[in-house]
Motif scaffolding. Structure first.
Motif, PDB file in Angstrom:
ATOM      1  N   GLU A  85       0.826  -1.200   0.000  1.00 35.19           N
ATOM      2  CA  GLU A  85       0.000   0.000   0.000  1.00 35.19           C
ATOM      3  C   GLU A  85       0.863   1.253   0.000  1.00 35.19           C
ATOM      4  O   GLU A  85       1.945   1.289   0.583  1.00 35.19           O
ATOM      5  CB  GLU A  85      -0.909  -0.002   1.235  1.00 35.19           C
ATOM      6  CG  GLU A  85      -1.927  -1.140   1.243  1.00 35.19           C
ATOM      7  CD  GLU A  85      -2.879  -1.071   0.065  1.00 35.19           C
ATOM      8  OE1 GLU A  85      -3.286   0.055  -0.301  1.00 35.19           O
ATOM      9  OE2 GLU A  85      -3.206  -2.127  -0.488  1.00 35.19           O
ATOM     10  N   ALA A  86       0.356   2.306  -0.654  1.00 31.96           N
ATOM     11  CA  ALA A  86       1.024   3.599  -0.614  1.00 31.96           C
ATOM     12  C   ALA A  86       0.740   4.265   0.732  1.00 31.96           C
ATOM     13  O   ALA A  86      -0.322   4.056   1.338  1.00 31.96           O
ATOM     14  CB  ALA A  86       0.540   4.485  -1.751  1.00 31.96           C
ATOM     15  N   ARG A  87       1.694   5.081   1.210  1.00 30.45           N
ATOM     16  CA  ARG A  87       1.518   5.804   2.469  1.00 30.45           C
ATOM     17  C   ARG A  87       2.216   7.149   2.341  1.00 30.45           C
ATOM     18  O   ARG A  87       3.079   7.348   1.473  1.00 30.45           O
ATOM     19  CB  ARG A  87       2.095   5.002   3.636  1.00 30.45           C
ATOM     20  CG  ARG A  87       3.583   4.738   3.516  1.00 30.45           C
ATOM     21  CD  ARG A  87       4.149   4.132   4.795  1.00 30.45           C
ATOM     22  NE  ARG A  87       5.558   3.779   4.656  1.00 30.45           N
ATOM     23  CZ  ARG A  87       6.554   4.669   4.712  1.00 30.45           C
ATOM     24  NH1 ARG A  87       6.307   5.957   4.890  1.00 30.45           N
ATOM     25  NH2 ARG A  87       7.812   4.270   4.579  1.00 30.45           N
ATOM     26  N   PRO A  88       1.877   8.098   3.207  1.00 32.67           N
ATOM     27  CA  PRO A  88       2.513   9.411   3.141  1.00 32.67           C
ATOM     28  C   PRO A  88       4.030   9.313   3.312  1.00 32.67           C
ATOM     29  O   PRO A  88       4.530   8.509   4.104  1.00 32.67           O
ATOM     30  CB  PRO A  88       1.867  10.193   4.293  1.00 32.67           C
ATOM     31  CG  PRO A  88       0.554   9.512   4.507  1.00 32.67           C
ATOM     32  CD  PRO A  88       0.797   8.059   4.224  1.00 32.67           C
ATOM     33  N   TYR A  89       4.725  10.157   2.576  1.00 36.18           N
ATOM     34  CA  TYR A  89       6.187  10.211   2.667  1.00 36.18           C
ATOM     35  C   TYR A  89       6.620  10.697   4.047  1.00 36.18           C
ATOM     36  O   TYR A  89       6.012  11.602   4.617  1.00 36.18           O
ATOM     37  CB  TYR A  89       6.730  11.152   1.588  1.00 36.18           C
ATOM     38  CG  TYR A  89       8.214  11.415   1.702  1.00 36.18           C
ATOM     39  CD1 TYR A  89       9.136  10.536   1.146  1.00 36.18           C
ATOM     40  CD2 TYR A  89       8.687  12.533   2.368  1.00 36.18           C
ATOM     41  CE1 TYR A  89      10.497  10.768   1.248  1.00 36.18           C
ATOM     42  CE2 TYR A  89      10.051  12.787   2.484  1.00 36.18           C
ATOM     43  CZ  TYR A  89      10.944  11.900   1.922  1.00 36.18           C
ATOM     44  OH  TYR A  89      12.298  12.141   2.028  1.00 36.18           O
ATOM     45  N   GLN A  90       7.680  10.075   4.581  1.00 36.98           N
ATOM     46  CA  GLN A  90       8.260  10.503   5.844  1.00 36.98           C
ATOM     47  C   GLN A  90       9.740  10.763   5.629  1.00 36.98           C
ATOM     48  O   GLN A  90      10.376  10.095   4.802  1.00 36.98           O
ATOM     49  CB  GLN A  90       8.073   9.429   6.923  1.00 36.98           C
ATOM     50  CG  GLN A  90       6.620   9.142   7.272  1.00 36.98           C
ATOM     51  CD  GLN A  90       6.490   8.026   8.291  1.00 36.98           C
ATOM     52  OE1 GLN A  90       7.468   7.407   8.692  1.00 36.98           O
ATOM     53  NE2 GLN A  90       5.256   7.783   8.729  1.00 36.98           N
ATOM     54  N   PRO A  91      10.323  11.724   6.331  1.00 37.99           N
ATOM     55  CA  PRO A  91      11.760  11.999   6.171  1.00 37.99           C
ATOM     56  C   PRO A  91      12.582  10.725   6.359  1.00 37.99           C
ATOM     57  O   PRO A  91      12.371   9.973   7.312  1.00 37.99           O
ATOM     58  CB  PRO A  91      12.045  13.028   7.281  1.00 37.99           C
ATOM     59  CG  PRO A  91      10.727  13.708   7.497  1.00 37.99           C
ATOM     60  CD  PRO A  91       9.686  12.637   7.296  1.00 37.99           C
ATOM     61  N   GLY A  92      13.490  10.494   5.426  1.00 40.12           N
ATOM     62  CA  GLY A  92      14.322   9.299   5.458  1.00 40.12           C
ATOM     63  C   GLY A  92      13.854   8.195   4.542  1.00 40.12           C
ATOM     64  O   GLY A  92      14.585   7.226   4.297  1.00 40.12           O
ATOM     65  N   THR A 144      -3.326  13.107  -4.664  1.00 41.74           N
ATOM     66  CA  THR A 144      -3.605  13.630  -3.320  1.00 41.74           C
ATOM     67  C   THR A 144      -2.918  14.961  -3.055  1.00 41.74           C
ATOM     68  O   THR A 144      -3.164  15.579  -2.016  1.00 41.74           O
ATOM     69  CB  THR A 144      -3.135  12.617  -2.257  1.00 41.74           C
ATOM     70  OG1 THR A 144      -1.712  12.448  -2.375  1.00 41.74           O
ATOM     71  CG2 THR A 144      -3.833  11.284  -2.435  1.00 41.74           C
ATOM     72  N   ALA A 145      -2.047  15.378  -3.973  1.00 41.51           N
ATOM     73  CA  ALA A 145      -1.275  16.624  -3.800  1.00 41.51           C
ATOM     74  C   ALA A 145      -0.379  16.570  -2.569  1.00 41.51           C
ATOM     75  O   ALA A 145      -0.016  17.600  -2.008  1.00 41.51           O
ATOM     76  CB  ALA A 145      -2.209  17.830  -3.722  1.00 41.51           C
ATOM     77  N   ALA A 146      -0.044  15.341  -2.149  1.00 44.02           N
ATOM     78  CA  ALA A 146       0.873  15.151  -1.020  1.00 44.02           C
ATOM     79  C   ALA A 146       1.817  14.002  -1.374  1.00 44.02           C
ATOM     80  O   ALA A 146       1.386  13.009  -1.975  1.00 44.02           O
ATOM     81  CB  ALA A 146       0.111  14.836   0.265  1.00 44.02           C
ATOM     82  N   PRO A 147       3.100  14.105  -1.052  1.00 43.10           N
ATOM     83  CA  PRO A 147       4.050  13.045  -1.423  1.00 43.10           C
ATOM     84  C   PRO A 147       3.725  11.717  -0.738  1.00 43.10           C
ATOM     85  O   PRO A 147       3.466  11.687   0.472  1.00 43.10           O
ATOM     86  CB  PRO A 147       5.404  13.591  -0.965  1.00 43.10           C
ATOM     87  CG  PRO A 147       5.073  14.607   0.070  1.00 43.10           C
ATOM     88  CD  PRO A 147       3.749  15.194  -0.300  1.00 43.10           C
ATOM     89  N   HIS A 148       3.708  10.661  -1.523  1.00 42.12           N
ATOM     90  CA  HIS A 148       3.470   9.312  -1.018  1.00 42.12           C
ATOM     91  C   HIS A 148       4.566   8.375  -1.526  1.00 42.12           C
ATOM     92  O   HIS A 148       5.102   8.561  -2.629  1.00 42.12           O
ATOM     93  CB  HIS A 148       2.107   8.772  -1.491  1.00 42.12           C
ATOM     94  CG  HIS A 148       0.947   9.246  -0.668  1.00 42.12           C
ATOM     95  ND1 HIS A 148       0.516  10.549  -0.646  1.00 42.12           N
ATOM     96  CD2 HIS A 148       0.114   8.558   0.184  1.00 42.12           C
ATOM     97  CE1 HIS A 148      -0.529  10.673   0.160  1.00 42.12           C
ATOM     98  NE2 HIS A 148      -0.793   9.483   0.683  1.00 42.12           N
ATOM     99  N   VAL A 149       4.864   7.384  -0.723  1.00 37.04           N
ATOM    100  CA  VAL A 149       5.763   6.302  -1.141  1.00 37.04           C
ATOM    101  C   VAL A 149       4.992   5.001  -1.080  1.00 37.04           C
ATOM    102  O   VAL A 149       3.973   4.896  -0.384  1.00 37.04           O
ATOM    103  CB  VAL A 149       7.022   6.216  -0.246  1.00 37.04           C
ATOM    104  CG1 VAL A 149       7.888   7.453  -0.401  1.00 37.04           C
ATOM    105  CG2 VAL A 149       6.641   5.996   1.209  1.00 37.04           C
TER     106      VAL A 149
END
Length: 299
Positions: A40-47, A61-66
């Motif tokens: 599943e894709a999830r919001p990007y987190q630092p690192g 979503t206009a928000a970075p996801h990984v």
């Protein structure tokens, strides 16, 4: 002859003692790098690794996801074992058949320790016995007991390439496939099926050989029997020229096998009946780990 249960318990103890700490309970070291499936894709987190950015979800979503991945340890492991007549041969420390069982045991015990499912396709004289993939030590011991108690195969047409295709069609989900064989079928019959297996799965080809397949002893007139076809031929082994031709032909055959496995894109582990097979396995694991680190550094 020891009962199968005793043999399998001793084999388990040998494998777990020698490999404990090296692989840390994981079989990923058998291959150059961890195989993965998208999760599943999830919001990007630092690192987070930016190479795992899911640009479609990010745009939507206009928000970075990984997108996370599911590692090999959560995937099925399938063994394709060559149990044809040519494997019932050995002049070293063991028969090729027993060495093949040891290779399956190594993969199986590492798999079982991390909760993976393992199943097997067992090839004999063109027919394939299918054992379903399940978890747990009882299943693994039953699988190995089935392998150990297989009847000696009679002469018949080997069909390793066909067995590879059958396995590919019957296992749609991505996983790890370990092919254990002497690969004595003509490479042209199995190279393409092996490559097709690698399009979906990670593939490890375990090549099992015996020293007497590589050189001819000087013992006078001997009768050679092809275990796959039953054909017999008398050979005067006292001829130095004949022995050299045999050695050269056997070496060329093994070169062809190695080249075909390499062209198919499979990882290759060579085991011999006259060597410490666990040492060869450990050497292979350390090499694959080194290659994985180099590849990670290059990325």
């Amino acid at each position: 002859m020891r009962p199968p249960e005793e043999v399998l318990r001793r084999l388990e103890l040998t494998v777990t003692r020698r490999l404990d700490g090296l692989l840390q309970g994981d079989h990923l070291g058998l291959l150059p790098g961890p195989g993965t499936e998208p999760a599943e894709a999830r919001p990007y987190q630092p690192g987070d690794d930016v190479r795992r950015m899911d640009w479609n979800v990010t745009a939507r979503t206009a928000a970075p996801h990984v997108r996370d991945v599911i590692a090999d340890r959560e995937l099925e492991v399938w063994v394709l074992l060559d149990a044809t007549a040519s494997m019932d041969f050995g002049t070293g420390l063991m028969e090729k058949r027993a060495l093949a069982l040891a290779a399956v045991a190594s993969v199986g015990f590492l798999t079982q320790r991390t909760g993976n499912r393992i199943g097997a396709h067992l090839l004999q004289s063109g027919s394939v016995l299918r054992l379903p993939a399940r978890t747990g030590r009882p299943h693994l011991m039953a699988l190995m007991r089935t392998i150990m108690t297989l009847p000696r195969d009679g002469a018949g047409e080997p069909r390793m390439g066909v067995a590879m295709d059958q396995l590919r069609r019957s296992v749609p989900r991505r996983g790890l496939v370990v092919v254990v064989s002497d690969f004595l079928d003509p490479a042209a019959t199995w190279e393409t099926p092996l490559r097709h297996l690698g399009l979906r799965h990670q593939v490890l080809a375990v090549e099992v050989t015996d020293p007497r397949e590589l050189t001819l002893p000087d013992v006078g007139v001997i009768t050679l029997v092809d275990p796959e076809t039953g054909r017999r031929q008398e050979v005067a082994s006292g001829s130095a020229r004949l022995r050299e031709r045999y050695r050269a032909a056997a070496e060329a055959q093994r070169d062809d096998i190695r080249a075909a496995i390499r062209r198919a894109g499979a990882a290759h582990l060579a085991l011999r009946t006259d060597r410490d097979w666990l040492r060869d396995l450990i050497r292979h694991v350390l090499l694959q780990r080194r290659l994985a680190r180099l590849a990670g550094g290059a990325g």
